[in-house]
Design a protein around this motif. Structure first.
Motif, PDB file in Angstrom:
ATOM      1  N   ASN A   1      24.137  21.020   6.921  1.00 14.72           N
ATOM      2  CA  ASN A   1      23.182  20.419   6.509  1.00 14.72           C
ATOM      3  C   ASN A   1      23.254  19.088   5.932  1.00 14.72           C
ATOM      4  OD1 ASN A   1      25.112  21.256   4.472  1.00 14.72           O
ATOM      5  ND2 ASN A   1      23.479  21.792   2.893  1.00 14.72           N
ATOM      6  N   TYR A   2      24.244  18.246   6.655  1.00 20.14           N
ATOM      7  CA  TYR A   2      24.828  16.711   6.115  1.00 20.14           C
ATOM      8  C   TYR A   2      23.802  15.733   6.100  1.00 20.14           C
ATOM      9  CZ  TYR A   2      27.070  12.353   6.236  1.00 20.14           C
ATOM     10  OH  TYR A   2      27.001  11.128   5.691  1.00 20.14           O
ATOM     11  N   GLY A   3      22.616  15.846   6.828  1.00 24.72           N
ATOM     12  CA  GLY A   3      21.545  14.992   7.227  1.00 24.72           C
ATOM     13  C   GLY A   3      20.813  15.037   5.901  1.00 24.72           C
ATOM     14  N   GLN A   4      20.204  16.377   5.562  1.00 24.60           N
ATOM     15  CA  GLN A   4      19.390  16.442   4.268  1.00 24.60           C
ATOM     16  C   GLN A   4      20.279  16.170   2.889  1.00 24.60           C
ATOM     17  OE1 GLN A   4      18.051  20.476   3.734  1.00 24.60           O
ATOM     18  NE2 GLN A   4      16.715  19.777   2.073  1.00 24.60           N
ATOM     19  N   TRP A   5      21.531  16.703   3.020  1.00 30.17           N
ATOM     20  CA  TRP A   5      22.304  16.555   1.754  1.00 30.17           C
ATOM     21  C   TRP A   5      22.825  14.822   1.568  1.00 30.17           C
ATOM     22  CZ3 TRP A   5      27.187  14.268   1.096  1.00 30.17           C
ATOM     23  CH2 TRP A   5      27.762  14.399   0.231  1.00 30.17           C
ATOM     24  N   SER A   6      22.868  14.180   2.581  1.00 35.60           N
ATOM     25  CA  SER A   6      23.215  12.791   2.296  1.00 35.60           C
ATOM     26  C   SER A   6      21.988  12.018   1.950  1.00 35.60           C
ATOM     27  CB  SER A   6      23.714  12.256   3.578  1.00 35.60           C
ATOM     28  OG  SER A   6      22.842  12.170   4.690  1.00 35.60           O
ATOM     29  N   HIS A   7      21.037  12.361   2.409  1.00 36.02           N
ATOM     30  CA  HIS A   7      19.793  11.619   1.908  1.00 36.02           C
ATOM     31  C   HIS A   7      19.350  11.633   0.471  1.00 36.02           C
ATOM     32  CE1 HIS A   7      15.708   9.860   2.221  1.00 36.02           C
ATOM     33  NE2 HIS A   7      15.188  10.866   1.672  1.00 36.02           N
ATOM     34  N   VAL A   8      19.643  13.026  -0.020  1.00 31.37           N
ATOM     35  CA  VAL A   8      19.362  13.268  -1.299  1.00 31.37           C
ATOM     36  C   VAL A   8      20.354  12.862  -2.180  1.00 31.37           C
ATOM     37  CG1 VAL A   8      19.142  15.359  -2.921  1.00 31.37           C
ATOM     38  CG2 VAL A   8      18.011  15.569  -0.821  1.00 31.37           C
ATOM     39  N   ILE A   9      21.425  12.991  -1.901  1.00 28.28           N
ATOM     40  CA  ILE A   9      22.705  12.347  -2.707  1.00 28.28           C
ATOM     41  C   ILE A   9      22.560  10.792  -2.866  1.00 28.28           C
ATOM     42  CG2 ILE A   9      24.369  12.020  -1.252  1.00 28.28           C
ATOM     43  CD1 ILE A   9      25.959  13.782  -3.587  1.00 28.28           C
ATOM     44  N   ARG A  10      22.101  10.155  -1.725  1.00 27.92           N
ATOM     45  CA  ARG A  10      21.914   9.052  -1.668  1.00 27.92           C
ATOM     46  C   ARG A  10      21.026   8.257  -2.753  1.00 27.92           C
ATOM     47  NH1 ARG A  10      23.855   5.110   2.000  1.00 27.92           N
ATOM     48  NH2 ARG A  10      21.890   3.767   1.635  1.00 27.92           N
ATOM     49  N   ILE A  11      19.879   9.094  -2.981  1.00 31.65           N
ATOM     50  CA  ILE A  11      18.886   8.748  -3.853  1.00 31.65           C
ATOM     51  C   ILE A  11      19.340   8.912  -5.036  1.00 31.65           C
ATOM     52  CG2 ILE A  11      16.565   9.592  -4.481  1.00 31.65           C
ATOM     53  CD1 ILE A  11      15.865  10.127  -1.736  1.00 31.65           C
TER      54      ILE A  11
ATOM     55  N   PRO B   1      40.301  -1.555 -14.703  1.00 32.80           N
ATOM     56  CA  PRO B   1      40.019  -0.091 -15.411  1.00 32.80           C
ATOM     57  C   PRO B   1      38.329   0.224 -15.400  1.00 32.80           C
ATOM     58  CG  PRO B   1      41.506  -1.290 -16.695  1.00 32.80           C
ATOM     59  CD  PRO B   1      40.863  -1.978 -15.742  1.00 32.80           C
ATOM     60  N   ILE B   2      37.452  -0.585 -15.508  1.00 33.40           N
ATOM     61  CA  ILE B   2      36.075  -0.594 -15.467  1.00 33.40           C
ATOM     62  C   ILE B   2      35.770  -0.011 -14.184  1.00 33.40           C
ATOM     63  CG2 ILE B   2      33.741  -1.533 -15.807  1.00 33.40           C
ATOM     64  CD1 ILE B   2      34.964  -3.520 -17.450  1.00 33.40           C
ATOM     65  N   TRP B   3      36.199  -0.700 -13.000  1.00 36.21           N
ATOM     66  CA  TRP B   3      35.965  -0.068 -11.798  1.00 36.21           C
ATOM     67  C   TRP B   3      36.522   1.225 -11.555  1.00 36.21           C
ATOM     68  CZ3 TRP B   3      39.240   1.877  -8.023  1.00 36.21           C
ATOM     69  CH2 TRP B   3      38.488   1.815  -6.656  1.00 36.21           C
ATOM     70  N   GLN B   4      37.565   1.590 -11.951  1.00 34.58           N
ATOM     71  CA  GLN B   4      38.162   2.790 -11.823  1.00 34.58           C
ATOM     72  C   GLN B   4      37.428   4.141 -12.328  1.00 34.58           C
ATOM     73  OE1 GLN B   4      42.299   3.798 -13.390  1.00 34.58           O
ATOM     74  NE2 GLN B   4      42.768   4.615 -11.696  1.00 34.58           N
ATOM     75  N   ARG B   5      36.968   3.733 -13.501  1.00 37.82           N
ATOM     76  CA  ARG B   5      36.210   4.781 -14.345  1.00 37.82           C
ATOM     77  C   ARG B   5      34.885   5.138 -13.609  1.00 37.82           C
ATOM     78  NH1 ARG B   5      30.846   3.614 -17.055  1.00 37.82           N
ATOM     79  NH2 ARG B   5      30.390   5.374 -18.265  1.00 37.82           N
ATOM     80  N   CYS B   6      34.205   3.843 -13.171  1.00 38.87           N
ATOM     81  CA  CYS B   6      32.867   4.218 -12.412  1.00 38.87           C
ATOM     82  C   CYS B   6      33.233   5.096 -11.035  1.00 38.87           C
ATOM     83  CB  CYS B   6      32.090   2.837 -12.097  1.00 38.87           C
ATOM     84  SG  CYS B   6      31.459   2.135 -13.577  1.00 38.87           S
ATOM     85  N   ASN B   7      34.383   4.576 -10.470  1.00 36.73           N
ATOM     86  CA  ASN B   7      34.640   5.332  -9.148  1.00 36.73           C
ATOM     87  C   ASN B   7      34.948   6.769  -9.253  1.00 36.73           C
ATOM     88  OD1 ASN B   7      35.775   5.094  -6.087  1.00 36.73           O
ATOM     89  ND2 ASN B   7      37.366   5.841  -7.350  1.00 36.73           N
ATOM     90  N   ASP B   8      35.833   6.979 -10.519  1.00 39.14           N
ATOM     91  CA  ASP B   8      35.994   8.260 -10.875  1.00 39.14           C
ATOM     92  C   ASP B   8      34.803   9.299 -11.107  1.00 39.14           C
ATOM     93  OD1 ASP B   8      38.751   7.728 -10.426  1.00 39.14           O
ATOM     94  OD2 ASP B   8      39.150   7.669 -12.275  1.00 39.14           O
ATOM     95  N   MET B   9      33.882   8.635 -11.710  1.00 36.10           N
ATOM     96  CA  MET B   9      32.622   9.451 -11.850  1.00 36.10           C
ATOM     97  C   MET B   9      31.874   9.653 -10.737  1.00 36.10           C
ATOM     98  SD  MET B   9      29.671   8.159 -14.506  1.00 36.10           S
ATOM     99  CE  MET B   9      30.611   8.014 -15.944  1.00 36.10           C
ATOM    100  N   VAL B  10      31.744   8.682  -9.804  1.00 32.73           N
ATOM    101  CA  VAL B  10      31.046   9.017  -8.429  1.00 32.73           C
ATOM    102  C   VAL B  10      31.861  10.029  -7.654  1.00 32.73           C
ATOM    103  CG1 VAL B  10      30.222   7.810  -6.679  1.00 32.73           C
ATOM    104  CG2 VAL B  10      30.147   6.584  -8.568  1.00 32.73           C
ATOM    105  N   LEU B  11      33.015   9.795  -7.730  1.00 37.23           N
ATOM    106  CA  LEU B  11      33.957  10.744  -6.978  1.00 37.23           C
ATOM    107  C   LEU B  11      33.612  12.130  -7.421  1.00 37.23           C
ATOM    108  CD1 LEU B  11      37.570   9.422  -6.240  1.00 37.23           C
ATOM    109  CD2 LEU B  11      35.851  10.647  -4.673  1.00 37.23           C
ATOM    110  N   SER B  12      33.555  12.607  -8.888  1.00 39.87           N
ATOM    111  CA  SER B  12      33.633  13.777  -9.454  1.00 39.87           C
ATOM    112  C   SER B  12      31.880  14.177  -9.073  1.00 39.87           C
ATOM    113  CB  SER B  12      33.671  13.691 -10.997  1.00 39.87           C
ATOM    114  OG  SER B  12      32.393  12.961 -11.563  1.00 39.87           O
ATOM    115  N   TRP B  13      31.084  13.506  -9.046  1.00 45.65           N
ATOM    116  CA  TRP B  13      29.657  13.730  -8.669  1.00 45.65           C
ATOM    117  C   TRP B  13      29.622  14.271  -7.247  1.00 45.65           C
ATOM    118  CZ3 TRP B  13      26.822   8.737 -10.474  1.00 45.65           C
ATOM    119  CH2 TRP B  13      26.954   8.604 -12.110  1.00 45.65           C
TER     120      TRP B  13
END
Length: 932
Positions: free
Chosen positions: A825-835, A861-873
């Motif tokens: 279901n990658y096609g549908q999943w990638s579209h939704v998560i990009r939005i 450190p600011i970049w790392q915090r945001c990157n880690d947040m997106v990774l966790s999502w």
């Protein structure tokens, strides 16, 4: 409630919003409650028919009422009738502002009442009675003047005889779990509906006088104090208990008593003259007037009525704070009734309290009509039934006196009003003990309105044992959980909470902490019942020469349960290793297992897919960003961070980008410029001018960090401008609403600043440093060193530090998609998560437009915090089998590209080979690809 508007509604200038559901059930009678914000006036129109979108009351010639609540600048209240001004007053405590405020407006046969607050018929501010009432208005229009007005939570409510019923119509959405409390409140209100003075109409119970009426000499019981408070019944002495009315029929006397005891009656038209005569005899003047009006109507238009038919007569009270049944909806003179209480006239019971002595001479009927337990006490054959003396044990004297005042006056008088303290809690328990439901509700409302972090523990200790206070208990638990750090460190009252209550707090979805170690410390402190603020290492020291049974006692079993609520994987790895070697791990099996599990998780990732669903492996709903003070004028503070849109882009002045707002005690000018305080350049002249507040001179600068953020502040920095007006006495304060301020640090004769352009910083210590606030201000309390302009607050820089609460929409455990990525279901999943990620302004972290900076870069450190947040999502949005293959990925871009290569551009030949070699038909394709 006819309908509740859940959406935010904005009304454009010179327009009006009409909805079919914004309509009174009964023409001329209804109430509208709403929240509104406006930079100018809030305008509400009441009309016989709905108007158009472009309707404006200035152009309306048809009958209507218009109520205009003025802005905070003019503070005027304006009422118009059919386009003509009838009320234009200033200085009333009622005006709109740029933040949402709660109001209610009721119309009752021309009586217009206006109040503030979320509960109708509470906090009445202004009333006006139309001498020629328009009883046809039915539709409610939400209008505006020359600026936009925002409306929400709009409720149209009917006016019932018992206005306390409106409580169950008004939503309390800010309180989680309110449904049970509403059902409980409705049940209590329902009980009260069948218990009141009407139950004693012609009832021999508690009666102390009776009438002998008619030629048949029928005996009709009554109560002296009730009759005397409604008129003049010519009791020559308190011992007279018989009134002879041989020339009066029972039907007429019954109508009189029914009117007094219930506020309404029904009588044949032919008996009106007799009822008027009897009412005049006993000076029940409201009934006399009603009878005269009815008789006059018959004379003017006989065709409207057929002789012999029944006529309904109701008492119409002018009191609209009818939050109680008795005595306001009845023809009872409240002043006269209270006079009887103070003088003891017509009293039939003396009340004593053990340990205090005599309290008051009272009336059994007054006590009984409010309280079913009192009625049973006086009528069930117990000693109190025959005695004129009652003595209560284990009762608070002050609370009992307030309850008596309430029973005789129908409200808690201002001189008896209390804040959240021991007396209010005693009053709550007393109202619950004697079943005085409406007093109980008043106490609950006061507790909710004045609830604070300091009062939550004492309240929980009391209400947890009172079943009828379930709503209060849930609200307190939520408040405690949202201020967990403060409530577990400011005092040690929480160790006396019931174990079930403390367990509910630990499991509450709104539990907010600055670090997981504070949860562990609070649990160990609670279970050891310590009276000292100990971290886990102090408890660990006690176990060096003791046993868990001695340290934790009877709460050892609770310790095993509560430890499972600690999210050990959120602790730093170094702390977990220390815990692994501790005496706690050695002696407490549950502790050792949880620590070991957390270390395995951090070292190896998930090994058991079922653990993905365990909350111990998820971040809490609310998280904090640490903004640590390093040096004066650094770039680590909140106001600088806001200038980067909280880590999203390069710095711009946050006042210009509207991330924060700054105001001063004097109007904006060339040298009173809010954006200067957060700029990165030195300003030679910058000051807030003087103003008078509460009769005293002052000057201040205030920062609003916005509704989406709160800060626990433990450090702040100021910078003197180029002048020599050095501050010496000032306060640094925090607030949640910009009105009620808490001192975070008080400066008295502080000579730190002594040079133009000098930086200076101060720590904030004590429990208040753990409280999150939205507003902060520095306010002068004494003049500066400048003799010429002593009240000019001359600073050109301000910065705040410590822990910034992230918005709930950005917490790490969020799941952005409803269906996890499973491969096919990658096609549908990638579209939704990009939005979803784009909506959170983080799309650059997956498409590669935001590059990984070097670790030496200041903003790494600011970049790392945001990157880690997106990774966790992303981790929370994929199947556990897929998550295990990316658990050690370093950037969100790498994970996104890996998924694209793996699932979007799959090798058809490889897929065919895998399918052919698949011997386990239960495993899906994505599991094999993950294992490549």
């Amino acid at each position: 409630m006819e309908k509740k508007q859940k959406k935010f509604l904005t009304v454009a200038p010179f327009e009006c919003a009409w909805r079919d559901d914004l309509r009174f059930r009964e023409a001329g009678r209804g109430c509208v409650a709403f929240d509104a914000f406006a930079h100018n006036d809030v305008t509400i129109v009441f009309r016989e028919q709905a108007g158009s979108q472009h309707y404006h009351y200035k152009r309306d010639n048809s009958p209507h009422y218009t109520v205009i609540i003025g802005s905070h600048r003019n503070k005027r209240l304006h009422i118009e009738v059919d386009g003509k001004t009838v009320v234009d007053v200033a200085g009333v405590d009622l005006y709109c502002s740029s933040t949402f405020q709660s109001y209610w407006i009721s119309v009752f046969d021309g009586l217009i009442s206006i109040g503030k607050g979320r509960y109708p018929f509470q906090n009445l501010v202004f009333q006006w009675l139309d001498s020629k009432p328009n009883c046809s208005v039915q539709y409610v229009g939400l209008s505006s003047w020359d600026r936009h007005v925002g409306y929400r939570n709009v409720n149209v409510l009917p006016l019932t005889q018992n206005h306390i019923l409106l409580w169950k119509h008004v939503g309390c959405g800010e309180y989680e779990g309110v449904d049970d409390g509403k059902e409980e409140l409705e049940e209590n209100i329902g009980d009260y509906e069948y218990w009141g003075l009407e139950n004693f109409l012609e009832n021999w119970e508690l009666s102390d006088v009776f009438f002998i009426v008619g030629t048949e000499e029928r005996a009709v019981p009554a109560h002296k104090v009730i009759l005397a408070a409604s008129g003049n019944h010519n009791f020559s002495s308190s011992n007279e208990d018989v009134i002879h009315l041989q020339d009066v029929s029972y039907a007429v006397l019954h109508a009189l008593l029914e009117y007094i005891y219930t506020g309404h009656t029904t009588i044949p038209e032919s008996h009106l003259s007799s009822l008027k005569a009897l009412s005049s005899r006993f000076e029940v003047m409201t009934l006399v007037k009603k009878c005269e009006e009815m008789i006059e109507r018959f004379k003017l238009n006989k065709k409207l009525f057929n002789s012999g038919k029944n006529v309904e007569i109701s008492y119409q009270s002018s009191w609209l704070q009818c939050n109680t049944v008795f005595p306001y909806r009845l023809p009872i003179d409240v002043k006269r009734l209270n006079h009887f209480r103070l003088t003891g006239e017509y009293s039939d019971v003396d009340i004593y309290i053990e340990g205090h002595g005599f309290v008051a001479q009272s009336h059994k009927i007054i006590l009984g009509l409010w309280s079913f337990p009192f009625t049973k006490m006086f009528t069930n054959g117990m000693s109190e039934s025959a005695s004129s003396r009652v003595c209560f044990k284990d009762v608070c004297f002050e609370a009992f006196v307030i309850m008596l005042d309430f029973m005789y006056g129908g409200e808690v008088y201002k001189e008896n009003s209390v804040v959240v303290d021991t007396l209010l809690l005693q009053l709550l328990l007393l109202a619950d003990q004697f079943g005085v439901t409406l007093l109980h509700q008043e106490c609950c409302k006061t507790l909710l309105e004045h609830l604070s972090e300091d009062s939550v523990c004492p309240i929980l200790q009391v209400v947890s044992s009172v079943p009828s206070c379930h709503l209060i208990e849930e609200t307190c638990e939520r408040n405690f959980s949202m201020h967990f750090d403060y409530c577990t460190t400011a005092c040690f009252d929480f160790v006396m909470l019931e174990e079930a209550t403390f367990g509910n707090i630990l499991q509450h979805p709104d539990l907010t902490v600055t670090c997981e170690e504070r949860v562990l410390n609070a649990i160990l402190l609670y279970c050891s019942q310590s009276k000292e603020l100990n971290a886990w290492d102090r408890v660990d020291e006690k176990l060096l020469n003791s046993t868990p049974e001695l340290v934790f006692g009877e709460r050892l079993k609770s310790l095993d349960l509560f430890l499972s609520f600690v999210r050990f994987p959120l602790l730093p790895y170094e702390v977990l290793k220390k815990l692994e070697r501790s005496n706690l791990s050695r002696h407490v099996t549950t502790f050792r297992q949880l620590v070991k599990e957390a270390i395995s998780f951090l070292e190896l990732g998930f090994t058991d897919p079922d653990k993905d669903l365990n909350v111990r492996f998820q971040h809490r709903r609310s998280s904090f960003r640490e903004l640590q003070y390093i040096c004066d004028g650094d770039s680590n503070g909140l106001l600088y961070f806001a200038g980067t849109s909280y880590g999203e882009h390069q710095w711009v002045n946050p006042v210009l980008s509207k991330r924060i707002s700054i105001t001063a005690s004097s109007p904006v000018s060339r040298y009173t410029d809010p954006k200067v305080l957060v700029s990165r350049t030195y300003q030679g002249t910058s000051f807030a001018g003087p103003r008078v507040e509460d009769g005293r001179n002052t000057a201040w600068w205030m920062v609003d960090i916005g509704p989406d953020h709160q800060l626990m502040c433990n450090y702040y920095t100021l910078r003197q401008d180029g002048s020599r007006a050095f501050i010496r006495c000032w306060n640094f304060q925090g607030s949640l609403d910009g009105k009620n301020w808490t001192n975070l640090r008080v400066h008295e004769k502080d000579e730190t600043i002594c040079k133009p352009g000098q930086f200076a910083s101060w720590p904030v210590i004590g429990p208040n440093a753990l409280l999150p606030f939205r507003f902060f201000r520095v306010v002068l309390t004494e003049p500066t060193t400048d003799v010429t302009n002593p009240w000019s607050f001359c600073i050109c820089f301000l910065e705040l530090y410590d822990l910034l609460a992230l918005r709930h929409s950005d917490y790490l455990g969020i799941i952005l998609v409803s269906k996890l990525l499973e491969g096919d279901n990658y096609g549908q999943w990638s579209h939704v998560i990009r939005i979803s990620i784009s909506a959170k302004n983080k799309i650059g972290f997956i498409n590669g437009t935001i590059k990984t900076p070097k670790t030496a870069y200041a903003k790494y450190p600011i970049w790392q915090r945001c990157n880690d947040m997106v990774l966790s999502w992303i981790l929370n949005s994929v199947d556990p089998n897929i998550a295990s293959s990316i658990i050690h990925a370093e950037t969100a871009t790498d994970v996104w590209n890996d998924f694209k290569d793996r699932f979007l551009q799959g090798n058809d030949t490889r897929i065919y080979q895998i399918r052919q070699s698949n011997t386990n038909r239960d495993n899906n394709l994505s599991q094999f690809i993950t294992q490549r």
